[in-house]
Design a protein around this motif. Sequence first.
Motif, PDB file in Angstrom:
ATOM      1  N   ARG A 184      30.598  71.877  -1.952  1.00  0.00           N
ATOM      2  CA  ARG A 184      31.788  71.035  -2.140  1.00  0.00           C
ATOM      3  C   ARG A 184      32.372  70.626  -0.796  1.00  0.00           C
ATOM      4  O   ARG A 184      32.874  69.516  -0.640  1.00  0.00           O
ATOM      5  CB  ARG A 184      32.835  71.800  -2.960  1.00  0.00           C
ATOM      6  N   VAL A 187      38.381  71.084   0.980  1.00  0.00           N
ATOM      7  CA  VAL A 187      39.231  70.211   0.170  1.00  0.00           C
ATOM      8  C   VAL A 187      40.099  69.379   1.103  1.00  0.00           C
ATOM      9  O   VAL A 187      40.842  69.918   1.931  1.00  0.00           O
ATOM     10  CB  VAL A 187      40.102  71.032  -0.799  1.00  0.00           C
ATOM     11  N   ILE A 240      40.821  65.983  -7.004  1.00  0.00           N
ATOM     12  CA  ILE A 240      40.505  66.826  -5.849  1.00  0.00           C
ATOM     13  C   ILE A 240      39.453  66.112  -5.021  1.00  0.00           C
ATOM     14  O   ILE A 240      38.304  65.968  -5.464  1.00  0.00           O
ATOM     15  CB  ILE A 240      39.995  68.213  -6.270  1.00  0.00           C
ATOM     16  N   SER A 242      37.144  66.319  -1.941  1.00  0.00           N
ATOM     17  CA  SER A 242      36.562  67.279  -1.010  1.00  0.00           C
ATOM     18  C   SER A 242      35.584  66.564  -0.084  1.00  0.00           C
ATOM     19  O   SER A 242      35.294  65.373  -0.251  1.00  0.00           O
ATOM     20  CB  SER A 242      35.849  68.397  -1.782  1.00  0.00           C
ATOM     21  N   LEU A 274      38.683  75.333  -8.414  1.00  0.00           N
ATOM     22  CA  LEU A 274      38.860  75.611  -6.991  1.00  0.00           C
ATOM     23  C   LEU A 274      38.426  77.037  -6.646  1.00  0.00           C
ATOM     24  O   LEU A 274      37.792  77.278  -5.619  1.00  0.00           O
ATOM     25  CB  LEU A 274      40.318  75.383  -6.599  1.00  0.00           C
TER      26      LEU A 274
END
Length: 340
Positions: A184, A187, A240, A242, A274
């Motif tokens: 990922r 963030v 979100i 990332s 998360l």
Amino acid sequence: MNELEIDGSFGEGGGQILRTTLALAVHLRQPVRLVNIRARRRPPGLRRQHLACVLAAAAISSGQVEGAEVGSQAIRFRPGPVRPGDYTFDIGTAGSTTLLLQAILPPLLLADGPSRLTLKGGTHNPHAPPFDFLDQVLLPQLHKMGAKVTLRLVRPGFYPRGGGVLEAHIEPVKRLNPITRLRRGEVLEIAAKAVVAGLPRHIAARELGVLAQRMELANPALTIEELRSCGIGNVVTVTIRSRHITELFTGFGEKGVPAETVASRLADEVESYLAAGVPVGPYLADQLLVPLALAGGGEFLTLPPTRHTTTNIAVIEKFLPLRFQVEREDGRCRIRLTYQ
């Protein structure tokens, strides 16, 4: 080619089986008989939005279909060659346009000419990905696979009025490329948006208040959008962004359910994602399966698969000589596609 029978009662037993079956049948020109359609739903059988998927799949492939009527629990579908072009499909209710797109986008991605789609119905429906999810989450992944698709929300549509309009422009490619999504990255941004259609603004404000507190979000990351003349509804999203991927989670307002409860449930989903440290959320995992199958490979790391995901895997494996390896460990899951 021999007819393939698909049992719509296995696994999660809902409309996903129908949509995946239609998409792969058209792409492969595979005759199918689908029985026990939506057997685990009440009422079972085709509803208007599912019938729209069947008729759209037939239209883009000059297909012959039997049993295409509301309430039908079995259809027989014999698709012809994919016919790209300009199409307008009207569900006639507030049924989901984004789910309708699921049934016809995959074969049009690999057609021999461009297509323009105008889909009319609902664009923000419970139990369906909202337009924002397709535009911000799924589409970037398809682009990385080589697909050339643009989407435009002409007019939002909420239940029960509907009236939403979604447009898609598809420039086909000869093949899709496998992708790997195992990281990922950091963030970069978390933002929340609450939309109210024909409802008081304070509902959205209360939802954002919960999300701001749970996720420590400041005002610049919080947005309220008020809509008129597109039905009555409420949807709240958390995006979100990332380093390597964007994910989006959605909560829908329900009659009799406090705004604070809607937002709290959504915050739970976001926090689970998360905490797991995975790139791919549970809904994107489900959406990526058919594109990966068409690409012939790929893998990703996600949360433990939903029943939608495992059912979708089983349907795809009935059409193609491939296997999805599902490896679970420490609350995460790695899904990898291999051909036999």
